[in-house]
Design an enzyme around this catalytic site. Sequence first.
Site, PDB file in Angstrom:
ATOM      1  N   ARG A 125      39.972 -42.899 -12.937  1.00  0.00           N
ATOM      2  CA  ARG A 125      40.118 -43.651 -14.195  1.00  0.00           C
ATOM      3  C   ARG A 125      41.576 -43.770 -14.603  1.00  0.00           C
ATOM      4  NH1 ARG A 125      36.197 -39.397 -17.014  1.00  0.00           N
ATOM      5  NH2 ARG A 125      35.556 -39.348 -14.836  1.00  0.00           N
ATOM      6  N   LYS A 174      38.981 -29.248  -5.838  1.00  0.00           N
ATOM      7  CA  LYS A 174      37.590 -29.233  -5.380  1.00  0.00           C
ATOM      8  C   LYS A 174      37.386 -28.076  -4.400  1.00  0.00           C
ATOM      9  CE  LYS A 174      36.965 -34.306  -5.393  1.00  0.00           C
ATOM     10  NZ  LYS A 174      35.952 -34.439  -6.458  1.00  0.00           N
ATOM     11  N   GLU A 221      40.617 -38.441 -11.736  1.00  0.00           N
ATOM     12  CA  GLU A 221      41.879 -39.155 -11.489  1.00  0.00           C
ATOM     13  C   GLU A 221      41.692 -40.654 -11.305  1.00  0.00           C
ATOM     14  OE1 GLU A 221      40.079 -37.854  -9.226  1.00  0.00           O
ATOM     15  OE2 GLU A 221      40.041 -39.424  -7.705  1.00  0.00           O
ATOM     16  N   ASP A 275      37.615 -42.009  -0.961  1.00  0.00           N
ATOM     17  CA  ASP A 275      37.873 -42.283  -2.371  1.00  0.00           C
ATOM     18  C   ASP A 275      38.730 -43.531  -2.602  1.00  0.00           C
ATOM     19  OD1 ASP A 275      36.950 -41.376  -4.785  1.00  0.00           O
ATOM     20  OD2 ASP A 275      38.665 -40.072  -5.187  1.00  0.00           O
TER      21      ASP A 275
HETATM   22  N1  BES Z   1      36.037 -39.152  -6.318  1.00  0.00           N
HETATM   23  C1  BES Z   1      35.311 -38.333  -7.213  1.00  0.00           C
HETATM   24  C2  BES Z   1      33.849 -38.785  -7.400  1.00  0.00           C
HETATM   25  C3  BES Z   1      32.977 -38.702  -6.181  1.00  0.00           C
HETATM   26  C4  BES Z   1      32.267 -37.549  -5.912  1.00  0.00           C
HETATM   27  C5  BES Z   1      32.830 -39.776  -5.348  1.00  0.00           C
HETATM   28  C6  BES Z   1      31.453 -37.494  -4.795  1.00  0.00           C
HETATM   29  C7  BES Z   1      32.011 -39.727  -4.222  1.00  0.00           C
HETATM   30  C8  BES Z   1      31.318 -38.571  -3.956  1.00  0.00           C
HETATM   31  C9  BES Z   1      35.969 -38.335  -8.585  1.00  0.00           C
HETATM   32  O1  BES Z   1      37.351 -38.468  -8.585  1.00  0.00           O
HETATM   33  C10 BES Z   1      35.671 -37.042  -9.231  1.00  0.00           C
HETATM   34  O2  BES Z   1      36.135 -36.044  -8.757  1.00  0.00           O
HETATM   35  N2  BES Z   1      34.902 -37.092 -10.321  1.00  0.00           N
HETATM   36  C11 BES Z   1      34.547 -35.934 -11.052  1.00  0.00           C
HETATM   37  C12 BES Z   1      34.803 -36.211 -12.514  1.00  0.00           C
HETATM   38  C13 BES Z   1      34.736 -34.998 -13.399  1.00  0.00           C
HETATM   39  C14 BES Z   1      35.890 -34.074 -13.095  1.00  0.00           C
HETATM   40  C15 BES Z   1      34.781 -35.455 -14.834  1.00  0.00           C
HETATM   41  C16 BES Z   1      33.068 -35.678 -10.798  1.00  0.00           C
HETATM   42  O3  BES Z   1      32.301 -36.623 -10.687  1.00  0.00           O
HETATM   43  O4  BES Z   1      32.702 -34.503 -10.691  1.00  0.00           O
HETATM   44 ZN    ZN Z   2      38.169 -39.406  -7.002  1.00  0.00          ZN
HETATM   45 MN    MN Z   3      38.366 -36.647  -8.384  1.00  0.00          MN
END
Ligand code: BES
Ligand code: ZN
Ligand code: MN
Length: 489
Positions: free
Chosen positions: A343, A269, A341, A280
């Site tokens: 899932r 990220k 991650e 998380d």
């Molecule tokens: N933990 C994040 C989702 C998240 C984002 C929670 C912002 C709270 C605030 C999750 O693990 C994630 O990174 N999801 C990605 C999935 C994508 C790579 C398919 C996302 O939502 O961008």
């Molecule tokens: Zn996450």
């Molecule tokens: Mn993530």
Amino acid sequence: MTTFSFSTDAPSEVKAGVLILPVFQGPEFGPGVKETGLQQAYKDAKLTGKKGESLLVTKRNGDRFSAGAVLLHGVGERRTFDAAAMRKALGRVASSVGRFGHAATTFPQAVKGETGDLVQAAAEGLGLGAYRFDRYKSKNEQTSLKRVTLVGTGKADAKAGRQAARRAEVLVDAVSWARDLVNTPAGDLPPAALAWEAQKMAKAEGLTCKVWTEAELKKRGFGGILGVGQGSVNPPRLIELTYTGDGASTPIALTGKGIAFDSGGLSIKDAKGMETMKIDMGGAASILATMKAIARLKPKVNVVAAIPSAENMPGGAAQKPGDVIRHYGGTTSEVLNTDAEGRLILADALALLAEKKPACIIDTATLTGACMVALGTDITGAMGNDDALVDEIVKAGRATGDWIWPLPLHQEYRRLIDSNIADIKNIGDRWGGAITAAWFLAEFVGDVPWVHLDIAGPAFSEKGNDLGPKGATGVPVRALVRFVLDRAA
Ligand code: BES
Ligand code: ZN
Ligand code: MN
């Protein structure tokens, strides 16, 4: 910790640091105001009972009330003031009356409904609104509410009132614990520390707890939890908790995403995206807190929880985009994006729970940014394989003020997670990310009725809200506990 009690004392006799009394638009004075003789003072201050218009009067010699101070609090139109509005109004008030130490209120008498529901809503508002996370402040600036008294009328409802105060005490404590866990920096709460917190709680509350170490996870083939965890120096864990409240009946199964920190892994990220990623493990915290509340409220039902925890880091041993992992139970998945991650670790836990043939499975997870895009910051997204179960959880949400709304598990989108080389892949295409994530999870629950709650939005409040300051919210603990209690009843 805040303690809650129910009293049928006359408002003017209540001994508290501050007595909070409602004033409706008009002004039309609510229960207890007349007895204190403060109507004229409110009018003299040119206040009309508008929402948030309040007058604080401290006790002088000759005053007709016993409390140290009285807060006449404007709540707006009487006809729109219901239990949910009361919960929120008192939540706001609570953030400014902590210094009095002990707050009492007649608010439950100001709304039509059952004493139990009203006392609980009022108590939750004051308890949750007073929450602070100051463990890392070198100077403690504010004192918090130690005691809350809900003032009701008559003896008839006293039993319901007392039970409701007790329920609220358990819930406020559980939600506050979930908030503490989520607010705690990731550096101080790696998977092993989260597991230790779970063990301490289980011991104190009389739950059975088994923590699976990395070695045990390897032996039993938990490839998802291990894959996500392998890029971190802090090894993963799986926390299993059992509550037995009803002999040998089929249990309710719970799980929650426990990513101690989500850097994204090698699919890293950016700095902004990482700022709040200590949250998380909000799903895991919500399940731990739900189990704590259940252990105390003792409903006649069985509940089992399996909570996976790992830290998603890009260390030298990290999993790589394109890697294939084998989940508990044998299903394989292609990891095309290491930032998807949650899932991967939930898959293992869901497979383990499905094996136990529970009555249903509920998972909670800060799973996708896509769910935040769809529903905003206040609402939990619900997806599952059983419409009746989704309805049940949506209703539990509405009853508690933890807003939950269904998103469709659209059959056509299942093919978006087909993989070239493994059973499934861990990302879909650009759109409908909350739904493709749910489809991934669906692969692991077999035919057990299941609902997935995506709390990416409501787990954390950037600005603070009626029921608490900036930071972790403890969503959806109140909805989950309600669901379990309703199932037991
Ligand atoms: N933990 C994040 C989702 C998240 C984002 C929670 C912002 C709270 C605030 C999750 O693990 C994630 O990174 N999801 C990605 C999935 C994508 C790579 C398919 C996302 O939502 O961008
Ligand atoms: Zn996450
Ligand atoms: Mn993530």
